[in-house]
Design an enzyme around this catalytic site. Structure first.
Site, mmCIF file in Angstrom:
data_model
loop_
_atom_site.group_PDB
_atom_site.id
_atom_site.type_symbol
_atom_site.label_atom_id
_atom_site.label_comp_id
_atom_site.label_asym_id
_atom_site.label_seq_id
_atom_site.Cartn_x
_atom_site.Cartn_y
_atom_site.Cartn_z
ATOM 1 C CG ASP A 1 24.028 51.644 -35.977
ATOM 2 O OD1 ASP A 1 23.636 51.275 -36.996
ATOM 3 O OD2 ASP A 1 23.356 52.163 -34.892
ATOM 4 C CD GLU B 1 15.730 57.447 -36.810
ATOM 5 O OE1 GLU B 1 15.484 57.902 -35.764
ATOM 6 O OE2 GLU B 1 16.712 57.071 -37.067
ATOM 7 C CD GLU C 1 23.112 57.359 -37.809
ATOM 8 O OE1 GLU C 1 23.242 58.686 -37.813
ATOM 9 O OE2 GLU C 1 22.835 56.683 -36.881
#
Length: 229
Positions: A49, A146, A79
């Site tokens: 990440d 998600e 993200e």
């Protein structure tokens, strides 16, 4: 193997992922890379990440992604939505593979109304489908989706030519992922619907991991009770 900034909550004791720094991610990625097989035939893909604030400009993104690759990552995960496209293009053109995380994005959960289902209405679902299309065109090698309804997970997977990894996105994605502590029943408090404790019937951590892989391969996980209709 995904080295996620969820380590801020599962390992460091924070209430959210936003406290995780680049130094934290580099350290944990390096530790994971040292622990995996050295055989090219057996070595798993390591995805790491990019924490909050590490990719707001293409220059920052390139510098920080390179740090994770040097630490042992094969792919970096970002993200975000459409704003990520220039960053994804910049990184992939420079040989840094990217996974894009869409739907519920924990780093910006406060802007989404908290940790809640995304893509429920048609407008929101259309936005996520468009993000998937644009980010793939920008060069994303993987998509992670998600906490969205089953139908949206199926739509994004069918329309994408790159693998789509689901976490709470239904059974139709190309792969599934769970936070290790959730998979082993170690997370206290209320659990997300998609969480299943694989350790409860397995007895050992190794057996729980094997059970998770088997359930995903056979299509028994996620079951209906783990999904958002």
């Amino acid at each position: 193997i995904l080295v996620g900034d969820s380590l801020g909550m599962t390992v460091q004791g924070h209430g959210a992922t936003v406290a995780v720094t680049m130094e934290d991610m580099v350290y944990h990625t390096r530790c994971v890379a040292r622990g995996v097989s050295r055989s090219d035939a057996e070595r798993p893909l390591i995805v790491a990440d990019m924490p909050l604030g590490s990719a707001y400009t293409v220059e920052d993104a390139a510098r920080n992604a390179a740090r994770l690759v040097r630490a042992g990552a094969n792919v970096v995960k970002l993200e975000g939505g459409l704003w990520l496209a220039p960053v994804v293009r910049f990184l992939t053109e420079r040989g840094l593979p990217v996974c894009c995380h869409m739907g519920l994005t924990p780093q910006t959960a406060d802007m989404l109304g908290g940790f809640r289902l995304q893509g429920r209405g048609e407008e929101d679902a259309a936005r996520i489908r468009e993000e998937a299309r644009v980010l793939e065109e920008a060069g994303a090698r993987l998509l992670l989706l998600e906490c969205v309804p089953n139908a949206l997970g199926k739509d994004v997977s069918e329309c994408s030519s790159v693998p789509v990894i689901g976490i709470g996105a239904g059974p139709s994605t190309d792969a599934q992922v769970l936070v290790l502590h959730d998979m082993l029943g170690l997370t206290p408090g209320r659990k997300a619907r998609f969480v299943k404790d694989f350790l409860a019937d397995a007895g050992t951590v190794q057996a729980a991991l094997a059970a998770f892989g088997k359930a995903v391969a056979e299509g028994t996980y996620p079951a209906a009770e783990h999904c958002y209709g």
